[in-house]
Write a protein that holds these residues in place. Structure first.
Motif, short mmCIF file in Angstrom:
data_model
loop_
_atom_site.label_atom_id
_atom_site.label_comp_id
_atom_site.label_asym_id
_atom_site.label_seq_id
_atom_site.Cartn_x
_atom_site.Cartn_y
_atom_site.Cartn_z
N GLY A 16 23.33 31.84 -8.41
CA GLY A 16 23.53 32.83 -8.77
C GLY A 16 24.74 32.11 -9.97
O GLY A 16 25.30 32.08 -11.10
N ARG A 17 25.57 31.37 -9.62
CA ARG A 17 26.29 30.34 -10.17
C ARG A 17 25.87 29.82 -11.11
O ARG A 17 26.08 29.94 -12.51
N ILE A 18 24.51 28.69 -11.18
CA ILE A 18 23.54 28.65 -12.09
C ILE A 18 23.36 29.67 -13.45
O ILE A 18 23.71 29.32 -14.97
N ALA A 19 23.17 30.57 -12.78
CA ALA A 19 22.44 31.73 -13.95
C ALA A 19 24.12 32.58 -14.98
O ALA A 19 24.36 32.31 -15.87
N ALA A 20 25.23 32.25 -14.18
CA ALA A 20 26.10 32.36 -14.38
C ALA A 20 26.90 31.52 -15.63
O ALA A 20 27.37 32.16 -16.99
N GLU A 21 26.75 30.73 -15.29
CA GLU A 21 27.13 29.14 -15.63
C GLU A 21 26.66 29.11 -18.09
O GLU A 21 26.58 29.03 -18.14
N GLU A 22 24.77 29.58 -17.12
CA GLU A 22 23.64 29.11 -18.44
C GLU A 22 24.59 30.62 -19.14
O GLU A 22 24.73 30.81 -20.44
N ILE A 23 24.69 31.58 -18.30
CA ILE A 23 25.48 32.92 -19.73
C ILE A 23 26.98 32.84 -19.95
O ILE A 23 26.56 33.13 -21.42
N ALA A 24 27.36 32.17 -19.37
CA ALA A 24 28.75 31.71 -20.08
C ALA A 24 28.68 30.87 -21.18
O ALA A 24 29.39 30.42 -22.45
N LEU A 25 27.56 29.57 -20.81
CA LEU A 25 27.25 28.91 -22.21
C LEU A 25 27.14 30.01 -23.00
O LEU A 25 27.52 29.37 -24.20
N ALA A 26 25.91 30.51 -23.27
CA ALA A 26 25.04 31.23 -24.28
C ALA A 26 26.41 31.96 -24.99
O ALA A 26 26.42 32.55 -26.10
N LEU A 27 27.76 32.74 -24.02
CA LEU A 27 28.41 33.55 -24.94
C LEU A 27 29.37 32.53 -25.56
O LEU A 27 29.92 32.91 -26.95
N ALA A 28 29.59 31.25 -25.13
CA ALA A 28 30.53 30.51 -25.70
C ALA A 28 29.75 29.63 -26.84
O ALA A 28 30.21 30.08 -28.26
N GLU A 29 28.47 30.04 -27.26
CA GLU A 29 28.04 28.64 -28.66
C GLU A 29 27.82 30.18 -29.51
O GLU A 29 27.72 30.01 -30.74
N LEU A 30 28.00 31.54 -28.93
CA LEU A 30 27.77 32.45 -29.55
C LEU A 30 29.54 32.88 -30.80
O LEU A 30 29.25 33.56 -32.01
N ARG A 31 30.20 31.87 -29.79
CA ARG A 31 31.34 32.38 -30.52
C ARG A 31 31.90 30.64 -31.69
O ARG A 31 32.85 29.68 -32.88
N ARG A 32 31.00 29.93 -32.16
CA ARG A 32 30.76 28.07 -32.75
C ARG A 32 30.71 28.60 -34.03
O ARG A 32 30.25 29.45 -34.93
N PRO A 33 31.63 27.72 -35.11
CA PRO A 33 31.38 28.56 -36.42
C PRO A 33 30.28 27.80 -36.97
O PRO A 33 29.80 28.49 -38.37
N ASN A 34 29.60 27.13 -36.49
CA ASN A 34 27.70 27.25 -37.08
C ASN A 34 26.82 27.76 -36.24
O ASN A 34 26.24 27.60 -35.82
N ARG A 35 26.69 28.57 -37.28
CA ARG A 35 26.23 29.67 -36.96
C ARG A 35 24.61 29.41 -36.62
O ARG A 35 23.91 29.76 -35.87
#
Length: 100
Positions: A16-35
């Motif tokens: 569960g933690r691993i899945a949550a970390e992966e989801i958080a990573l995906a969401l953080a990536e979407l905020r990057r300036p390099n689209r």
């Protein structure tokens, strides 16, 4: 990102933690300036989530597994065109620079 199960951590908690970390990573990536890089990394995170889900397939009722697998696949498909357009624009710019 490598998956790590902590000492004395229950397997279900770890997954569960691993899945949550992966989801958080995906969401953080979407905020990057390099689209383009953001889309690429987000798609990779979604693929890793689907892989984790598939590895745990036997632990889920069939309908739940199929539904969640479809949701993750659909999310990846939704952002794929954005990445494709960005890559095409980069390629066009390189061609233009090479000829001009």
């Amino acid at each position: 990102m490598s998956y790590r199960i902590e000492k004395d951590e229950a397997l279900s908690d770890a997954l569960g933690r691993i899945a949550a970390e992966e989801i958080a990573l995906a969401l953080a990536e979407l905020r990057r300036p390099n689209r383009a890089q953001a889309m690429h990394n987000t798609r990779k995170s979604l693929k890793r989530l689907r892989s984790l889900l598939r590895s745990l397939r036997v632990a889920f009722p069939g309908d739940l597994f199929r539904r969640e697998n479809r949701r993750l696949a659909a999310a990846g498909r939704k952002i794929a065109p954005l990445r494709d357009v960005h890559v095409q624009l980069q390629t066009l710019g390189r061609l233009r620079a090479a000829t001009g």
